[in-house]
Design a protein around this motif. Sequence first.
Motif, PDB file in Angstrom:
ATOM      1  N   ILE A 174       0.857  -1.188   0.000  1.00  0.00           N
ATOM      2  CA  ILE A 174       0.000   0.000   0.000  1.00  0.00           C
ATOM      3  C   ILE A 174       0.893   1.239   0.000  1.00  0.00           C
ATOM      4  N   SER A 175       1.451   1.583   1.140  1.00  0.00           N
ATOM      5  CA  SER A 175       2.371   2.716   1.220  1.00  0.00           C
ATOM      6  C   SER A 175       3.020   2.733   2.590  1.00  0.00           C
ATOM      7  N   SER A 176       4.333   2.949   2.609  1.00  0.00           N
ATOM      8  CA  SER A 176       5.024   3.037   3.893  1.00  0.00           C
ATOM      9  C   SER A 176       4.590   4.282   4.670  1.00  0.00           C
ATOM     10  N   THR A 177       4.057   5.280   3.938  1.00  0.00           N
ATOM     11  CA  THR A 177       3.580   6.506   4.586  1.00  0.00           C
ATOM     12  C   THR A 177       2.411   6.222   5.517  1.00  0.00           C
ATOM     13  N   TYR A 178       1.546   5.287   5.071  1.00  0.00           N
ATOM     14  CA  TYR A 178       0.328   4.989   5.831  1.00  0.00           C
ATOM     15  C   TYR A 178       0.431   3.683   6.609  1.00  0.00           C
ATOM     16  N   ARG A 179       1.642   3.146   6.712  1.00  0.00           N
ATOM     17  CA  ARG A 179       1.831   1.846   7.346  1.00  0.00           C
ATOM     18  C   ARG A 179       1.335   1.829   8.784  1.00  0.00           C
ATOM     19  N   ASP A 180       1.745   2.808   9.570  1.00  0.00           N
ATOM     20  CA  ASP A 180       1.350   2.828  10.980  1.00  0.00           C
ATOM     21  C   ASP A 180      -0.141   3.110  11.137  1.00  0.00           C
ATOM     22  N   MET A 181      -0.681   3.948  10.254  1.00  0.00           N
ATOM     23  CA  MET A 181      -2.119   4.223  10.309  1.00  0.00           C
ATOM     24  C   MET A 181      -2.914   2.940  10.076  1.00  0.00           C
ATOM     25  N   ILE A 182      -2.495   2.167   9.091  1.00  0.00           N
ATOM     26  CA  ILE A 182      -3.176   0.899   8.801  1.00  0.00           C
ATOM     27  C   ILE A 182      -3.009  -0.069   9.958  1.00  0.00           C
ATOM     28  N   LEU A 183      -1.780  -0.149  10.478  1.00  0.00           N
ATOM     29  CA  LEU A 183      -1.478  -1.073  11.569  1.00  0.00           C
ATOM     30  C   LEU A 183      -2.347  -0.804  12.786  1.00  0.00           C
ATOM     31  N   TYR A 184      -2.383   0.452  13.220  1.00  0.00           N
ATOM     32  CA  TYR A 184      -3.135   0.764  14.437  1.00  0.00           C
ATOM     33  C   TYR A 184      -4.632   0.820  14.180  1.00  0.00           C
ATOM     34  N   GLY A 185      -5.026   1.060  12.927  1.00  0.00           N
ATOM     35  CA  GLY A 185      -6.444   0.945  12.582  1.00  0.00           C
ATOM     36  C   GLY A 185      -6.927  -0.483  12.739  1.00  0.00           C
ATOM     37  N   ILE A 186      -6.103  -1.440  12.283  1.00  0.00           N
ATOM     38  CA  ILE A 186      -6.436  -2.860  12.455  1.00  0.00           C
ATOM     39  C   ILE A 186      -6.422  -3.232  13.933  1.00  0.00           C
ATOM     40  N   LEU A 187      -5.469  -2.665  14.685  1.00  0.00           N
ATOM     41  CA  LEU A 187      -5.409  -2.917  16.128  1.00  0.00           C
ATOM     42  C   LEU A 187      -6.708  -2.485  16.806  1.00  0.00           C
ATOM     43  N   ILE A 188      -7.188  -1.291  16.472  1.00  0.00           N
ATOM     44  CA  ILE A 188      -8.445  -0.800  17.055  1.00  0.00           C
ATOM     45  C   ILE A 188      -9.610  -1.702  16.652  1.00  0.00           C
ATOM     46  N   LEU A 189      -9.609  -2.146  15.400  1.00  0.00           N
ATOM     47  CA  LEU A 189     -10.676  -3.031  14.923  1.00  0.00           C
ATOM     48  C   LEU A 189     -10.687  -4.350  15.700  1.00  0.00           C
ATOM     49  N   VAL A 190      -9.490  -4.908  15.931  1.00  0.00           N
ATOM     50  CA  VAL A 190      -9.394  -6.151  16.710  1.00  0.00           C
ATOM     51  C   VAL A 190      -9.958  -5.950  18.107  1.00  0.00           C
ATOM     52  N   LEU A 191      -9.626  -4.823  18.725  1.00  0.00           N
ATOM     53  CA  LEU A 191     -10.099  -4.556  20.079  1.00  0.00           C
ATOM     54  C   LEU A 191     -11.605  -4.312  20.120  1.00  0.00           C
ATOM     55  N   LEU A 192     -12.156  -3.746  19.039  1.00  0.00           N
ATOM     56  CA  LEU A 192     -13.610  -3.565  18.977  1.00  0.00           C
ATOM     57  C   LEU A 192     -14.326  -4.908  18.894  1.00  0.00           C
ATOM     58  N   ILE A 193     -13.718  -5.835  18.136  1.00  0.00           N
ATOM     59  CA  ILE A 193     -14.331  -7.153  17.965  1.00  0.00           C
ATOM     60  C   ILE A 193     -14.084  -8.036  19.185  1.00  0.00           C
ATOM     61  N   ARG A 194     -12.839  -8.005  19.663  1.00  0.00           N
ATOM     62  CA  ARG A 194     -12.465  -8.843  20.810  1.00  0.00           C
ATOM     63  C   ARG A 194     -11.573  -8.034  21.744  1.00  0.00           C
ATOM     64  N   PRO A 195     -12.162  -7.295  22.676  1.00  0.00           N
ATOM     65  CA  PRO A 195     -11.395  -6.386  23.545  1.00  0.00           C
ATOM     66  C   PRO A 195     -10.290  -7.055  24.343  1.00  0.00           C
ATOM     67  N   THR A 196     -10.456  -8.334  24.671  1.00  0.00           N
ATOM     68  CA  THR A 196      -9.429  -9.018  25.468  1.00  0.00           C
ATOM     69  C   THR A 196      -8.294  -9.570  24.622  1.00  0.00           C
ATOM     70  N   GLY A 197      -8.346  -9.372  23.307  1.00  0.00           N
ATOM     71  CA  GLY A 197      -7.313  -9.920  22.441  1.00  0.00           C
ATOM     72  C   GLY A 197      -7.612 -11.361  22.053  1.00  0.00           C
ATOM     73  N   ILE A 198      -6.772 -11.906  21.200  1.00  0.00           N
ATOM     74  CA  ILE A 198      -7.026 -13.243  20.651  1.00  0.00           C
ATOM     75  C   ILE A 198      -6.998 -14.317  21.736  1.00  0.00           C
ATOM     76  N   PHE A 199      -5.991 -14.251  22.595  1.00  0.00           N
ATOM     77  CA  PHE A 199      -5.889 -15.213  23.690  1.00  0.00           C
ATOM     78  C   PHE A 199      -6.085 -14.518  25.027  1.00  0.00           C
ATOM     79  N   GLY A 200      -6.957 -13.543  25.044  1.00  0.00           N
ATOM     80  CA  GLY A 200      -7.139 -12.724  26.230  1.00  0.00           C
ATOM     81  C   GLY A 200      -7.604 -13.509  27.434  1.00  0.00           C
ATOM     82  N   ILE A 201      -7.145 -13.081  28.596  1.00  0.00           N
ATOM     83  CA  ILE A 201      -7.557 -13.691  29.862  1.00  0.00           C
ATOM     84  C   ILE A 201      -8.140 -12.604  30.743  1.00  0.00           C
ATOM     85  N   LYS A 202      -9.051 -12.969  31.588  1.00  0.00           N
ATOM     86  CA  LYS A 202      -9.636 -12.004  32.509  1.00  0.00           C
ATOM     87  C   LYS A 202      -8.613 -11.619  33.575  1.00  0.00           C
ATOM     88  N   GLN A 203      -8.543 -10.337  33.847  1.00  0.00           N
ATOM     89  CA  GLN A 203      -7.616  -9.883  34.892  1.00  0.00           C
ATOM     90  C   GLN A 203      -8.104 -10.330  36.256  1.00  0.00           C
TER      91      GLN A 203
END
Length: 291
Positions: free
Chosen positions: A257-286
Amino acid sequence: MLYDILVSGVAVGSIYSLIAMAFSLIFRSTGYLNIAQGEMVMLGSLVGYTMLVSLGFNYYASLMITMMIAGVLGLLTNQLIFIPIQNRGGHDLHILIASIGLLIMLPQVAGLIWGTKTLSYPNNISQNQLALGDIQISGLNFLIIVIAFIIMIALQCFFRFTRVGQAMRAIADDKVMSQLVGVNIKKYITLIFMVAGGLAGAAGALFGPVYFASYDIGTIGIKGFAAAVVGGFGSVSGGMLGGIMIGLIEGFSGTMISSTYRDMILYGILILVLLIRPTGIFGIKQRRDAA
């Protein structure tokens, strides 16, 4: 080209995995967040450079010595800063503020010792191209993947098959019950800080040959933190997977895509993952007793 991006993404991602595992180890066993972990990676890259270039050790010896030095620094961080704060009635917020202080202070200390110029590792660590059929891959990336996975697998075996490792797992799972059955909590948490420091030191020594060593690369800790969150903060196995995912997303988005937008894409996906599964893929309850 696709294979180059894949191998490069896994290599960088495995470095993120080591950092994520360091974050998760400390958080799961103590309940507090040491956000200065990225600065331990920075120190690892600089110490590794000194061992390799200034003192003349080979790369593998430099890596081992760097891990040991970083492990001692991790131990001292806990013994000289975090434990005294706790003993004086400090809580998680005070620990967090102290780690912010380290985050600001350590780069300045490193700048005084090593200077502010970028330091390049020798380019002869692994120059060979490896052939897998018709595919040519970087020998350096392959070496980093192998070393990182050896460290990660060794750590998992340590936790699973040794008494010390099992005691550490017990503390992470249930600190109160571990104390009731006679486990020395303070002793093993100190060891956990040593292990976490060693992981961060290894990440720094692996990061150096791929990029460089400098007093200001501690921001890589943000990527490791993101990997820990994606994998499930507090899950060591999740941190391993999260790091690889972050590395692959970063590699493919930056190249295709572009190295200029690399971090934007990365953290956008991170936010999306947290919206879908806030505890993460292998999340455990604190745990309620974690604080």
